[in-house]
Design an enzyme around this catalytic site. Structure first.
Site, PDB file in Angstrom:
ATOM      1  N   HIS A 309      -4.575  -9.674   6.397  1.00 48.05           N
ATOM      2  CA  HIS A 309      -5.224  -8.847   5.300  1.00 48.05           C
ATOM      3  C   HIS A 309      -6.517  -8.890   5.653  1.00 48.05           C
ATOM      4  O   HIS A 309      -7.241  -9.869   5.761  1.00 48.05           O
ATOM      5  CB  HIS A 309      -4.692  -9.492   3.990  1.00 48.05           C
ATOM      6  CG  HIS A 309      -4.989  -8.630   2.775  1.00 48.05           C
ATOM      7  ND1 HIS A 309      -6.187  -8.338   2.312  1.00 48.05           N
ATOM      8  CD2 HIS A 309      -4.130  -7.538   2.613  1.00 48.05           C
ATOM      9  CE1 HIS A 309      -5.977  -7.330   1.344  1.00 48.05           C
ATOM     10  NE2 HIS A 309      -4.901  -6.956   1.561  1.00 48.05           N
ATOM     11  N   ASP A 367       3.535  -6.597   1.704  1.00 48.81           N
ATOM     12  CA  ASP A 367       4.393  -5.802   2.123  1.00 48.81           C
ATOM     13  C   ASP A 367       5.228  -6.190   3.352  1.00 48.81           C
ATOM     14  O   ASP A 367       6.315  -5.754   3.675  1.00 48.81           O
ATOM     15  CB  ASP A 367       3.653  -4.571   2.949  1.00 48.81           C
ATOM     16  CG  ASP A 367       2.998  -3.684   1.716  1.00 48.81           C
ATOM     17  OD1 ASP A 367       3.670  -3.524   0.781  1.00 48.81           O
ATOM     18  OD2 ASP A 367       1.998  -3.148   1.977  1.00 48.81           O
TER      19      ASP A 367
END
Ligand code: CMC
Length: 433
Positions: A309, A367
Site C-alpha cells: 500500500h 482487498d
C-alpha cells in the site's frame, strides 16, 4: 500570534534563500508551504506519483500509515465498523458529524427519495454488449447522469451540490444492480424504499420478480462492513481524480465517472477482482512458493495482488477487520469459498515471513480479503470493483463538496520537468533524410 515555524531553503549555487512556512495539521505530518519557491528560487518540486505532496487541506479522513490508523472525521474505523452502519457513515463523511435522531430520519428519507433512476438510463444500459464489464458500464452510465441533471444544476449553490451528492449515493446501487441484471438477462428490479440501503442493493441484485426475496442478515452485515471500510481513504488516486476534475468546475456526475474509471485499475480498486483471479490461479497451497518467487522477480510483471500500500507500511487496519469478518462469514454461510480463504491465509503467512516483503513493508491490504467476502455473498467477480465504487461514492462526493466549500478553489494543474527534444526548427518533408 502563534510562533511561526519556517524552513529555509537555500540554493547552494546562487546563495538565494526562501522561507517556507511549516503548516501543522491536527494529526500527522506537517507540510511545507512551497508556493513561493518557483517565484523566489526558480524551481518547481519534483515528486512523481505525488508520494510526498499534499495537494489540499482536508477535514474528512486521516490515515497514519506507520501505526495503521484510519479515522473518518476523527472516529477510528474499528469503532465505526463495530457500532455504525454505512448510511450513518455517509452522513458523517458528508456533513462531519454523526446524525442526531431527527436528522438521521431526515437523511434516510432524503436518500430513499432518490433511489430510482430515470427510465431513460435503463434504455441506455440496453445498448451495451451483453458481456460488457460492469465497471465500464458504470463509467458510462454515471457520466450519462450528467446529461439528466445539467441545466438544473448550479454548482455555485451549496444546496445544488448537496442534492447532486445525495443523488449519487442513492442511485449508485440501483445503477450497479441494473448493470448486473442486464448482464444475466434478468428483468431490472426497482428499489424498495422500506428496506435499508444494503438490503435494498442485495434485493435489486438477487431478487427476481417471480419470487419474494429476503436477504440474509449475515450477508447484510458483511456487506455493510465492507462498505464502511471502503467509504473513504483520503487523497487516493480516484478521489484525487474527482477533486481534480471538480476543480475545473465540471459537472459532478462526470467527475465521479472519472473517479470510477480511476478506481477500475488493478493497482487501485480493481485489486479485489485481481486477488480472486490470483487465488484461483494458485488453486493449490503447494503452488504458493512459486507465486511468491514470481512476485519477487523484477523481470516478471506479476505482483502479489492485495499486498502493499502506498500509505500503510505496517498494517492496513481495514484488512485486520475484514480478515476477521471472513472467518465469521465463512462459518455462517456456505463454506464453498473456504479453500480460497485457506490459500489466502497460507499465502499471507508465507509472504509475511519472506525477507522481500518484510524489507519493503508489504502487508495484505483491504482487498486481499474483500473478494473472499464478496464471493461468499454470491457477488460475481466482475461486480467486485462495482461494490467498491458504490461504497467510495460517498468519499468522492464528500471531497468534491469540501473542495467547493473551502478556500483553496484553484484549478488543479501539476507542473512537469520537461525532458523531450530541445527547441528545433520545422524541416520540410522533402528535406528530411
Ligand atoms: N508484490 C510484489 N512486490 C511489490 C508489491 C506487490 N504487491 N507491491 C509493491 N512491491 C514492491 C515494488 O516492486 C517495489 O520494489 P523495489 O523497491 O524493489 O522496486 C516496492 O515494493 C515498493 O513498491 P511501489 O510500487 O513503489 O509502491 P507504491 O506505493 O507505488 O504502490 C501499490 C502501492 C498498492 C500500487 C502496490 O503495492 C501494488 O501494486 N500492490 C498490488 C495491487 C493492490 O493490491 N492494490 C490495492 C491497494 S489497496 C485498495 C485501494 O486503496 O485501492
Amino acid at each position: 500570534m502563534k510562533n511561526r515555524k519556517v524552513v529555509t531553503v537555500t540554493d547552494s549555487t546562487s546563495g538565494e534563500s526562501v522561507e517556507c512556512e511549516v503548516l501543522e495539521g491536527v494529526h500527522g505530518h506537517a507540510v511545507l508551504d512551497i508556493r513561493s519557491l518557483p517565484s523566489k528560487l526558480g524551481y518547481f518540486t519534483y515528486d512523481p506519483g505525488f508520494a510526498s505532496t499534499a495537494s489540499c487541506s482536508s477535514t474528512i479522513t486521516y490515515i497514519d500509515g506507520q501505526e495503521g490508523v484510519l479515522l473518518y472525521r476523527g472516529y477510528p474505523i474499528e469503532q465505526l465498523a463495530q457500532h455504525s452502519n454505512f448510511l450513518e457513515v455517509c452522513h458523517l463523511l458528508l456533513y462531519g458529524e454523526l446524525p442526531a435522531k431527527a436528522r438521521w430520519s431526515e437523511f434516510n428519507a432524503e436518500i430513499r427519495r432518490h433511489t430510482m433512476v430515470h427510465e431513460g438510463i435503463r434504455r441506455f444500459i440496453a445498448g451495451y454488449q451483453h458481456d460488457a464489464h460492469p465497471m465500464g458500464m458504470l463509467v458510462g452510465i454515471v457520466g450519462a447522469l450528467s446529461t439528466f441533471y445539467h441545466d438544473t444544476l448550479d454548482i455555485s449553490e451549496p444546496e445544488h451540490r448537496e442534492l447532486a451528492a445525495i443523488r449519487m449515493i442513492a442511485k449508485l446501487p440501483s445503477i450497479a444492480a441494473d448493470c448486473y441484471k442486464y448482464s444475466i438477462g434478468q428483468p431490472f428490479m426497482y428499489p424498495i424504499n422500506s428496506l435499508g440501503y444494503v438490503e435494498n442493493f442485495l434485493q435489486m441484485m438477487f431478487a427476481v420478480r417471480a419470487e419474494p426475496y429476503i436477504p440474509s442478515p449475515v450477508a447484510v452485515r458483511a456487506l455493510e462492513l465492507m462498505m464502511i471500510l471502503h467509504a473513504d481513504h483520503e487523497q487516493n488516486a480516484s478521489t484525487s481524480t474527482v477533486r481534480l476534475a471538480g476543480s475545473s468546475g465540471a459537472n459532478p456526475y462526470a467527475c465521479v465517472a472519472a473517479g470510477i474509471a480511476t478506481l477500475w485499475g488493478p493497482a487501485h480498486g480493481g485489486a479485489n477482482e485481481a486477488v480472486i483471479n490470483m487465488l484461483r490461479d494458485i488453486s493449490d497451497p503447494a503452488e504458493i512458493p512459486r507465486y511468491v518467487e514470481r512476485a519477487k522477480d523484477r523481470n516478471d510483471p506479476f505482483r502479489l495482488m492485495g499486498f502493499g500500500h502506498r500509505v500503510y507500511k505496517n498494517f492496513d487496519p481495514r484488512a485486520t477487520l475484514i480478515r476477521q469478518a471472513c472467518h465469521d462469514l465463512l462459518q455462517d454461510l456456505d463454506a464453498g469459498n473456504q479453500p480460497l480463504f485457506e490459500i489466502a491465509l497460507r499465502l499471507e503467512e508465507i509472504a509475511l515471513q519472506d525477507e522481500y516483503f518484510v524489507e519493503r513493508n508489504l502487508y495484505p491490504n483491504v482487498d486481499f480479503y474483500s473478494g473472499i467476502i464478496l464471493s461468499a455473498l454470491g457477488i460475481p467477480l466482475n461486480m467486485f470493483t462495482v461494490i467498491f465504487a458504490i461504497s467510495r461514492t460517498v468519499g468522492w462526493v464528500a471531497h468534491w463538496m469540501e473542495f467547493f466549500s473551502g478556500e483553496e478553489q484553484r484549478i488543479g494543474r501539476p507542473q512537469q520537468r520537461y525532458v523531450g527534444a530541445a527547441r528545433r526548427d520545422y524541416v520540410r518533408m522533402t528535406d528530411r533524410g
